[in-house]
Write a protein that holds these residues in place. Structure first.
Motif, PDB file in Angstrom:
ATOM      1  N   MET A  23      -8.206   5.618   8.173  1.00 52.73           N
ATOM      2  CA  MET A  23      -8.992   5.611   6.944  1.00 52.73           C
ATOM      3  C   MET A  23      -9.050   4.217   6.330  1.00 52.73           C
ATOM      4  O   MET A  23     -10.058   3.834   5.739  1.00 52.73           O
ATOM      5  N   GLU A  24      -7.949   3.472   6.488  1.00 48.50           N
ATOM      6  CA  GLU A  24      -7.930   2.091   5.996  1.00 48.50           C
ATOM      7  C   GLU A  24      -8.978   1.243   6.726  1.00 48.50           C
ATOM      8  O   GLU A  24      -9.580   0.339   6.151  1.00 48.50           O
ATOM      9  N   GLU A  25      -9.182   1.546   8.017  1.00 44.08           N
ATOM     10  CA  GLU A  25     -10.170   0.823   8.821  1.00 44.08           C
ATOM     11  C   GLU A  25     -11.562   1.450   8.721  1.00 44.08           C
ATOM     12  O   GLU A  25     -12.474   1.095   9.467  1.00 44.08           O
ATOM     13  N   LYS A  26     -11.709   2.447   7.837  1.00 38.10           N
ATOM     14  CA  LYS A  26     -12.991   3.098   7.557  1.00 38.10           C
ATOM     15  C   LYS A  26     -13.539   3.859   8.774  1.00 38.10           C
ATOM     16  O   LYS A  26     -14.733   3.855   9.047  1.00 38.10           O
ATOM     17  N   ASP A  28     -14.527   7.313  10.812  1.00 38.05           N
ATOM     18  CA  ASP A  28     -15.036   8.604  10.356  1.00 38.05           C
ATOM     19  C   ASP A  28     -13.979   9.685  10.636  1.00 38.05           C
ATOM     20  O   ASP A  28     -12.912   9.402  11.182  1.00 38.05           O
TER      21      ASP A  28
END
Length: 202
Positions: A23-26, A28
């Motif tokens: 999630m930190e690296e965006k 999905d």
């Protein structure tokens, strides 16, 4: 009992760790689940390859996969104000996963009557292998390969178990707490292993 407890603790800790970094690296939602699962089970897969156990043995851990999926789902649904504290909690989850899986890997090797070096390697790979794969897939420099003290604690756990210094369930759980604290201290106090840096002249 210690084996089952440590397996559950390690699975949850590393699944959460992988999900947070995704999630930190965006990534999905699919990427979040993939990175979480790989972090939780990657170390065990690498260990099995090295010590000659079929990788397919991982698929027999149906309950662990369910636990990992539930942990990842819970993290994905966390409110944003909790996710902002990832840096603080992420290192704790990583330390817990390292300690739990290092001990689990060492126990696994001992039960197969492998020699001491193999027990230590199994502890290191199980404890840090999933994190290494996670960092590579996230485009980060693997934590275990930096100067920061990390895999040394997994090796220490493997050494103590391989030498049969610790044999009881209580001893294993105390070792788990000890390794977790050492990892947290090494992060907080910025303990470092010796390293050399080569500078190139232009």
């Amino acid at each position: 009992m210690a084996w089952e407890v440590l397996s559950i603790i390690g699975t949850v800790a590393f699944a959460v760790s992988g999900a947070f970094i995704a999630m930190e690296e965006k990534y999905d939602i699919f990427g979040v689940y993939i990175l979480g699962i790989i972090t939780a089970f990657g170390g065990g897969a690498v260990r099995n390859l090295l010590i000659g156990v079929p990788v397919s043995a991982l698929w027999e851990q149906e309950m662990m996969f369910q636990i990992a999926l539930l942990a990842i789902t819970a993290v994905f649904l966390f409110p944003n104000n909790l996710l902002r504290h990832w840096t603080r909690w992420g290192n704790l989850f990583d330390a817990v996963g390292l300690a739990a899986f290092a001990i689990q890997g060492a126990i696994y090797a001992v039960e197969l009557n492998l020699p001491l070096p193999a027990v230590i390697v199994a502890a290191v790979l199980t404890g840090s292998g999933g994190g290494m794969i996670r960092d590579v897939l996230a485009g980060r420099k693997p934590l275990v390969l930096r100067s920061e003290v990390y895999a040394v604690w997994a090796a220490l756990a493997g050494l103590l178990i391989g030498l049969e210094v610790i044999r009881t369930d209580t001893g294993l759980l105390l070792l788990f707490a000890f390794i977790t604290v050492l990892r947290i201290l090494s992060y907080m106090l910025k303990w470092r292993l010796p390293f050399r840096q080569i500078t190139t002249q232009t």
